[in-house]
Structure formats: structure tokens, C-alpha cells
Design a protein around this motif. Structure first.
Motif, PDB file in Angstrom:
ATOM      1  N   LYS A  89      -0.018  16.669  13.930  1.00  0.00           N
ATOM      2  CA  LYS A  89       1.306  17.089  14.391  1.00  0.00           C
ATOM      3  C   LYS A  89       2.380  16.347  13.609  1.00  0.00           C
ATOM      4  N   GLY A  90       3.344  17.091  13.118  1.00  0.00           N
ATOM      5  CA  GLY A  90       4.519  16.457  12.529  1.00  0.00           C
ATOM      6  C   GLY A  90       4.432  16.092  11.065  1.00  0.00           C
ATOM      7  N   LYS A  91       3.346  16.504  10.375  1.00  0.00           N
ATOM      8  CA  LYS A  91       3.273  16.105   8.969  1.00  0.00           C
ATOM      9  C   LYS A  91       4.303  16.845   8.118  1.00  0.00           C
ATOM     10  N   GLY A  92       4.561  18.121   8.453  1.00  0.00           N
ATOM     11  CA  GLY A  92       5.605  18.847   7.732  1.00  0.00           C
ATOM     12  C   GLY A  92       6.978  18.270   8.001  1.00  0.00           C
ATOM     13  N   SER A  93       7.244  17.917   9.257  1.00  0.00           N
ATOM     14  CA  SER A  93       8.526  17.316   9.619  1.00  0.00           C
ATOM     15  C   SER A  93       8.704  15.977   8.923  1.00  0.00           C
ATOM     16  N   THR A  94       7.646  15.168   8.918  1.00  0.00           N
ATOM     17  CA  THR A  94       7.719  13.850   8.279  1.00  0.00           C
ATOM     18  C   THR A  94       7.986  13.994   6.782  1.00  0.00           C
ATOM     19  N   CYS A  95       7.271  14.912   6.126  1.00  0.00           N
ATOM     20  CA  CYS A  95       7.496  15.133   4.696  1.00  0.00           C
ATOM     21  C   CYS A  95       8.932  15.574   4.428  1.00  0.00           C
ATOM     22  N   SER A  96       9.447  16.463   5.259  1.00  0.00           N
ATOM     23  CA  SER A  96      10.816  16.949   5.068  1.00  0.00           C
ATOM     24  C   SER A  96      11.827  15.827   5.266  1.00  0.00           C
ATOM     25  N   MET A  97      11.563  14.930   6.219  1.00  0.00           N
ATOM     26  CA  MET A  97      12.460  13.797   6.423  1.00  0.00           C
ATOM     27  C   MET A  97      12.444  12.854   5.217  1.00  0.00           C
ATOM     28  N   VAL A  98      11.245  12.547   4.721  1.00  0.00           N
ATOM     29  CA  VAL A  98      11.144  11.668   3.547  1.00  0.00           C
ATOM     30  C   VAL A  98      11.894  12.286   2.371  1.00  0.00           C
ATOM     31  N   GLU A  99      11.676  13.576   2.149  1.00  0.00           N
ATOM     32  CA  GLU A  99      12.360  14.264   1.050  1.00  0.00           C
ATOM     33  C   GLU A  99      13.868  14.176   1.208  1.00  0.00           C
ATOM     34  N   SER A 100      14.362  14.419   2.414  1.00  0.00           N
ATOM     35  CA  SER A 100      15.806  14.411   2.655  1.00  0.00           C
ATOM     36  C   SER A 100      16.389  13.013   2.495  1.00  0.00           C
ATOM     37  N   ILE A 101      15.655  11.996   2.963  1.00  0.00           N
ATOM     38  CA  ILE A 101      16.120  10.610   2.822  1.00  0.00           C
ATOM     39  C   ILE A 101      16.237  10.230   1.356  1.00  0.00           C
ATOM     40  N   LEU A 102      15.185  10.478   0.592  1.00  0.00           N
ATOM     41  CA  LEU A 102      15.187  10.059  -0.813  1.00  0.00           C
ATOM     42  C   LEU A 102      16.187  10.869  -1.634  1.00  0.00           C
ATOM     43  N   ARG A 103      16.357  12.142  -1.288  1.00  0.00           N
ATOM     44  CA  ARG A 103      17.375  12.943  -1.981  1.00  0.00           C
ATOM     45  C   ARG A 103      18.774  12.411  -1.674  1.00  0.00           C
ATOM     46  N   SER A 104      19.001  12.001  -0.423  1.00  0.00           N
ATOM     47  CA  SER A 104      20.313  11.465  -0.065  1.00  0.00           C
ATOM     48  C   SER A 104      20.589  10.133  -0.756  1.00  0.00           C
ATOM     49  N   LYS A 105      19.512   9.463  -1.184  1.00  0.00           N
ATOM     50  CA  LYS A 105      19.658   8.209  -1.928  1.00  0.00           C
ATOM     51  C   LYS A 105      19.866   8.440  -3.417  1.00  0.00           C
ATOM     52  N   GLY A 106      19.889   9.716  -3.828  1.00  0.00           N
ATOM     53  CA  GLY A 106      20.188  10.038  -5.222  1.00  0.00           C
ATOM     54  C   GLY A 106      18.986  10.339  -6.079  1.00  0.00           C
ATOM     55  N   TYR A 107      17.780  10.394  -5.491  1.00  0.00           N
ATOM     56  CA  TYR A 107      16.582  10.695  -6.274  1.00  0.00           C
ATOM     57  C   TYR A 107      16.326  12.202  -6.287  1.00  0.00           C
ATOM     58  N   ARG A 108      15.750  12.655  -7.388  1.00  0.00           N
ATOM     59  CA  ARG A 108      15.423  14.072  -7.521  1.00  0.00           C
ATOM     60  C   ARG A 108      14.012  14.276  -6.975  1.00  0.00           C
ATOM     61  N   THR A 109      13.885  15.204  -6.029  1.00  0.00           N
ATOM     62  CA  THR A 109      12.651  15.320  -5.261  1.00  0.00           C
ATOM     63  C   THR A 109      11.905  16.623  -5.496  1.00  0.00           C
ATOM     64  N   GLY A 110      10.580  16.554  -5.303  1.00  0.00           N
ATOM     65  CA  GLY A 110       9.736  17.732  -5.214  1.00  0.00           C
ATOM     66  C   GLY A 110       9.038  17.694  -3.875  1.00  0.00           C
ATOM     67  N   LEU A 111       8.958  18.820  -3.184  1.00  0.00           N
ATOM     68  CA  LEU A 111       8.341  18.876  -1.862  1.00  0.00           C
ATOM     69  C   LEU A 111       7.350  20.028  -1.813  1.00  0.00           C
ATOM     70  N   TYR A 112       6.116  19.736  -1.383  1.00  0.00           N
ATOM     71  CA  TYR A 112       5.090  20.767  -1.224  1.00  0.00           C
ATOM     72  C   TYR A 112       4.602  20.746   0.211  1.00  0.00           C
ATOM     73  N   THR A 113       4.814  21.848   0.946  1.00  0.00           N
ATOM     74  CA  THR A 113       4.408  21.955   2.334  1.00  0.00           C
ATOM     75  C   THR A 113       3.750  23.316   2.579  1.00  0.00           C
ATOM     76  N   SER A 114       3.136  23.445   3.734  1.00  0.00           N
ATOM     77  CA  SER A 114       2.543  24.725   4.134  1.00  0.00           C
ATOM     78  C   SER A 114       2.432  24.753   5.654  1.00  0.00           C
ATOM     79  N   PRO A 115       2.353  25.958   6.254  1.00  0.00           N
ATOM     80  CA  PRO A 115       2.500  27.264   5.605  1.00  0.00           C
ATOM     81  C   PRO A 115       3.973  27.592   5.437  1.00  0.00           C
TER      82      PRO A 115
END
Length: 555
Positions: A89-115
Motif C-alpha cells: 500500500k502506498g508505493k505509488g504515493s510514496t514515489c510521487s512524493m519523492v519525485e515532487s520533493i526532489l523536483r521542488s529542490k531543483g533536480y530533474r526527475t524521472g518517475l516510473y509507476t504503474s498501473p
């Protein structure tokens, strides 16, 4: 399960900017027709990679087969800085949060999730955005042609990968081709034998564990934990959300055998705060997001420390660091505790009427419990704000490999505190016969259990098209609109889709017109949420723009 809902509207694009010239609009229409043809060809080729519609067992050779495909494409994953996340439970949400945090810090991100819910491009995002149709098609055919060449070679035993494995290879191809600083990769199923487990991550995370895909991963929490722990790597700092004692014991034993440090990440509300964030500030709603955010904070801090070539100090890992707040506040996901607001297409005396779809694809007991609390809180808030709720409708379905009695239990509790005016059961469009039962028989079984427990009659709809037809017709009748009144997307949460709606909202506020709300709560199946969202958007006045806006907004 793959989705066949990615088509582009056949009508020409309407430009949102009022200043677009006729010549530019004609060029856009021509470009869209070409893009639509290529996109449909790409979709068809992708869908042909589906080998089975149900998972019967784990493919223990999936990791090795994925490595072979990567070698054939000369893709060197050591060039990627990866954060790898497994869990129930929550792995997609956790990945999306990490992506959003690091992007807000100025890093360029790649995110792969499913479905994905409505478009396969949701699965692979660069800097929060899905790829354009043109770019997705270009990468797709580069990978497809290369792998097809190997599979057609009689001197080679290689075969074309299946749907998920192909998309995983494609995601790595995109991440290596686009300029990104970090790749956040969500496990598809399990972990130990998942196609994504070819990476050498910088840091790993395991979200809350529970009972899901038991026919594949095992019937005990210990068996499931063993599969999830398969992503742990020697010497790689790893984190886990709080777990049941027997699950935590397995994770700790696997970490010891692998030789990696494993730390438990506390909920975000228990982390030290350098940039104060409350659980209610998180863009993803539901109490469980406090737990997911805690893991996301730890993963982000660990990656930042490693990226800055400094050792990760334990006391700094569980700190909501400066700049994290914006990332946590702005994170969004489709079909997870998501409210979509629709308004009648007529602009005459209907500005106080809204049809709200509450979409939550929860399909485990704990997730349904969280979703029920989220929906109940929205109903309570509306009542406090003197919003007249003219309907409170539940729509439910779950696949045949799930315990429908268990999933319905939290909804019985919700019904007792916030009575549903109507309860509908509807399978998603790609539902399959299961457990020796037809879809119809399975749906009737679920409906019968609700009626037995509540003493209230229910209705069964054959498909999502019939569902949306029934809901729209009832909303029109209840709100006193013409039978054929159409509904258009107005807002996703609090963000407005069309600029003119902001003026209407201000006018309504000044006039102090009492709002009437027709509520529909859909849960139990992420696929049902996706099908419903796709159907609703297809009926909008501007379906293409509405769909693209939803995809962009979910970044």
C-alpha cells in the motif's frame, strides 16, 4: 493490468488561447490527425504484447530476461541514480512524493509507476510531466524495432518481452536518453522477481505491507514480506514504513542476510521539522499519507546526502528539510482520494449546481478504510459549509481475487454514519470471469452481500458507459435539469479547469447562492476509477484538452 483507453479524440484540437489564429488552428488540426494515426499504431503494437490477462504465478526469470533486453539495447543502468520502492500500500504515493520533493529542490526527475488510469504515458514522467505523444511513439518504436530484430533471429532464443517488462525497458531507455538527475522506480508486483529489480539503487524503500495478490505472492504476511524484501541490495541504505511485527521480522532478517542497513521511517508528523508541514498540507489526501510522507522524507534525504557526496547522518534522515513543504503540498495522483467537479454545460442559472465524483482506487482493507474516512470528512465539511447534498451515491466493484466482504466492511460503517441514497455495483470495462464465475454472477454476489447486511436494495450496471449514463440522468432529474443536459469538467480538487469558471465562482460567492452538490463515491478498483474518469472526460465539450489538463495537473 494494461489499459486500452489511450485514444486521442478524433475531432480537431481546440486551442485554449483565445488569441490563436485560424492558420495556427488549422495546422494544429492537421498535426493532430497525423499524431492520432501514429499514436493508434503505437497503442495497437503495445497491446499485442499482452500475453495473459491474469497473473497466475511469479515469473522467476523476469529479472534475467529484463537484463538480456537491456544488453540488447546497450542500456547501461549504472548511469542512473535510482530510488527503488516496493510495498503493498502506498508505493505509488510514496514515489510521487519523492519525485515532487526532489523536483521542488531543483533536480530533474524521472518517475516510473504503474498501473495507469487513462493513458499509458502516465507511467513514465520526466520532471513531473508525461511525454508528448510524439516523443513516446519515437522511443517506443526505437525499442520495439530493436527487440523485434532479436526475437526474429532464428539463431537467438530471445523473445519479445510482455507488456509490463517492455514498458519497464522503455522507461529505462527514456531515463537514459533524457537529461535527469534521479529516477524514482516503483516495483510492479512483489519485488524479488519484478522486472524493475535490475537496478542498482542509491536507496530503497518498502511501504506498508498487507494482503494483496496473494495468489501470486503467498497467503501469509511473511511470504509477502519475503518477496518485497527482494529489492534490498548489499550495502544500500534502505527504509521501511512501520510494519506488523511478523512482517518486520522477515524484512530485518532479509536485510541482515543481504548485508544492508534497514531503518524504520516514522510518520511525517513525528519527524523533526525544519520546514513545517502538517499532514493536512500533503497534496494527497487521507490519513495514511502521513505514513507514506514519512518514508518519502527519509528516501529524499538519503538521496540528497548521497548526491552531495556526503555520508547520510541518521539524525538528518528523518527531518522535513527546507524546501520539502512545496513538494509535499503539490503532489497529485489520479484516482487516489481525488475529487473531480463537473458542472452543467448550460450557463443559465446552474452555477450553483455541481456533480462531484470522489475517485479512490483503494483495493485493500486498510486502503478502503482510509478512503472511507477521506470521503466522510468531505461530506462533513460540505455540511458545515451549508452545501445542500442532494445525493450521496456509492459505486463499488472489486476483482475476483479479492475478499469483497472484507472490503465492504468499512463501507458499511460509512453507510451507518453517512447513509448512501443509492448503491451501485459496476465492473470495470476489462473485468474478466473469475473463480469459475461470470462477471455478472460475481457482481451479483457482491450486491447480494450488501443487501443482506443493510436491508437496502442495490442496482447493478453492466459497464461504465451505462454507469455514467445512469448517474448523469439521475443528476439531471434530481437537480431539475433537462434530461439531455451534459456535464463538463470544472475542477480537479480546488484547481479550476477553465479560466471563466473563476469569474463564475466569484459571482456565485458574491450572490451567496446556496450550492447543491450531487456526490458520487467510487472505490474498490483502480481500474473502475480509470474507466469512469476516461468516460467522463470523453463526454466533455473539449475532451482532448480536459484529458491533457488532468494528466498535467496530476504532476
Amino acid at each position: 493490468m494494461p489499459r486500452n483507453h489511450d485514444g486521442i479524440c478524433s475531432s480537431a484540437l481546440r486551442c485554449l488561447s483565445s488569441g490563436t489564429s485560424d492558420d495556427n488552428e488549422m495546422r494544429d488540426r492537421a498535426d493532430n490527425m497525423v499524431a492520432s494515426s501514429e499514436w493508434n499504431r503505437t497503442k495497437d503494437a503495445l497491446l499485442k504484447l499482452i500475453t495473459k490477462r491474469t497473473r497466475e504465478r511469479l515469473r522467476t526469470d523476469a529479472v534475467e530476461a529484463t537484463r538480456e533486453h537491456l544488453e540488447q539495447l546497450h542500456l547501461d543502468l549504472s548511469r542512473l541514480s535510482v530510488i527503488h520502492v516496493a510495498g503493498t500500500k502506498g508505493k505509488g504515493s510514496t514515489c510521487s512524493m519523492v519525485e515532487s520533493i526532489l523536483r521542488s529542490k531543483g533536480y530533474r526527475t524521472g518517475l516510473y509507476t504503474s498501473p495507469h488510469l487513462i493513458d499509458v504515458r502516465e507511467r513514465v514522467r520526466i520532471n513531473g510531466d508525461p511525454l508528448s505523444h510524439d516523443k513516446f511513439c519515437r522511443y517506443f518504436w526505437e525499442v520495439h524495432h530493436a527487440l523485434k530484430m532479436f526475437s526474429d533471429d532464428e539463431q537467438n532464443d530471445s523473445q519479445m518481452p510482455g507488456y509490463f517488462r517492455f514498458l519497464t525497458v522503455l522507461a529505462f531507455k527514456i531515463f537514459l536518453s533524457e537529461p535527469i538527475d534521479v529516477a524514482i522506480v516503483e516495483v510492479g508486483l512483489g519485488g524479488r522477481f519484478d522486472a524493475t529489480n535490475v537496478v542498482s539503487p542509491v536507496v530503497c524503500g518498502i511501504t506498508s505491507l498487507g494482503f494483496d495478490h496473494t495468489n501470486v505472492l503467498g497467503n501469509t504476511i511473511e511470504e509477502i514480506a519475503f518477496q518485497k524484501a527482494g529489492i534490498l541490495k548489499p550495502g544500500v541504505l534502505s527504509f521501511t514504513s512501520p510494519q506488523r511485527p511478523n512482517a518486520m521480522q522477515v524484512l530485518e532478517e532479509q536485510a541482515r542476510q543481504v548485508g544492508c542497513p534497514l531503518l524504520q521511517a516514522p510518520p511525517m508528523s513525528q519527524c523533526a521539522q525544519r520546514d513545517e508541514v502538517k499532514a493536512s498540507d500533503i497534496g494527497l489526501k487521507g490519513q495514511v499519507q502521513d505514513i507514506n510522507a514519512g518514508l518519502a522524507v527519509a528516501l529524499s534525504n538519503a538521496w540528497l546526502a548521497r548526491n552531495q557526496a556526503g555520508p547520510a547522518k541518521k539524525e538528518d534522515l528523518f527531518v522535513v528539510s527546507e524546501g520539502f513543504r512545496e513538494g509535499l503540498r503539490s503532489v497529485k495522483m489520479l484516482g487516489r482520494c481525488q475529487r473531480l467537479v463537473f458542472a452543467p454545460r448550460s450557463k443559465f442559472s446552474t452555477r450553483n449546481l455541481e456533480m462531484s465524483y470522489y475517485l479512490d482506487g483503494a483495493h485493500t482493507l486498510e486502503s478502503v478504510e482510509c478512503g472511507a474516512r477521506w470521503y466522510g470528512s468531505h461530506v462533513d465539511t460540505a455540511q458545515r459549509n451549508d452545501v445542500k447534498q442532494v445525493a450521496n451515491i456509492l459505486v463499488f466493484y472489486c476483482s475476483g481475487d479479492r475478499d469483497y466482504k472484507s472490503l465492504l466492511a468499512p463501507l458499511f460503517e460509512l453507510h451507518r454514519s453517512h447513509p448512501f441514497t443509492k448503491v451501485l455495483f459496476c465492473p470495470n470495462n476489462e473485468a474478466m470471469d473469475t473463480k469459475g464465475m461470470t462477471i455478472s454472477s460475481w457482481t451479483q454476489l457482491i450486491a447480494a452481500h450488501w443487501e443482506e447486511e443493510t436491508g437496502r436494495a442495490t442496482e447493478i450496471l453492466e459497464n461504465v458507459n451505462a454507469l455514467v449514463n445512469a448517474l448523469s440522468a439521475e443528476a439531471n432529474e434530481t437537480l431539475g435539469l433537462a434530461k439531455d443536459s451534459a456535464w463538463d469538467l470544472k475542477a480537479n480538487g480546488d484547481q479550476l479547469f477553465a479560466p471563466h469558471e473563476a469569474e463564475e465562482a466569484e459571482e456565485r460567492s458574491r450572490a451567496m447562492v446556496s450550492k447543491q452538490e450531487f456526490n458520487v463515491y467510487i472505490t474498490g478498483s483502480l481500474l473502475l476509477c480509470g474507466d469512469t474518469l476516461e468516460e467522463l472526460l470523453s463526454r466533455s465539450l473539449k475532451p482532448y484538452e480536459a484529458k491533457e489538463w488532468i494528466l498535467k495537473y496530476s504532476k
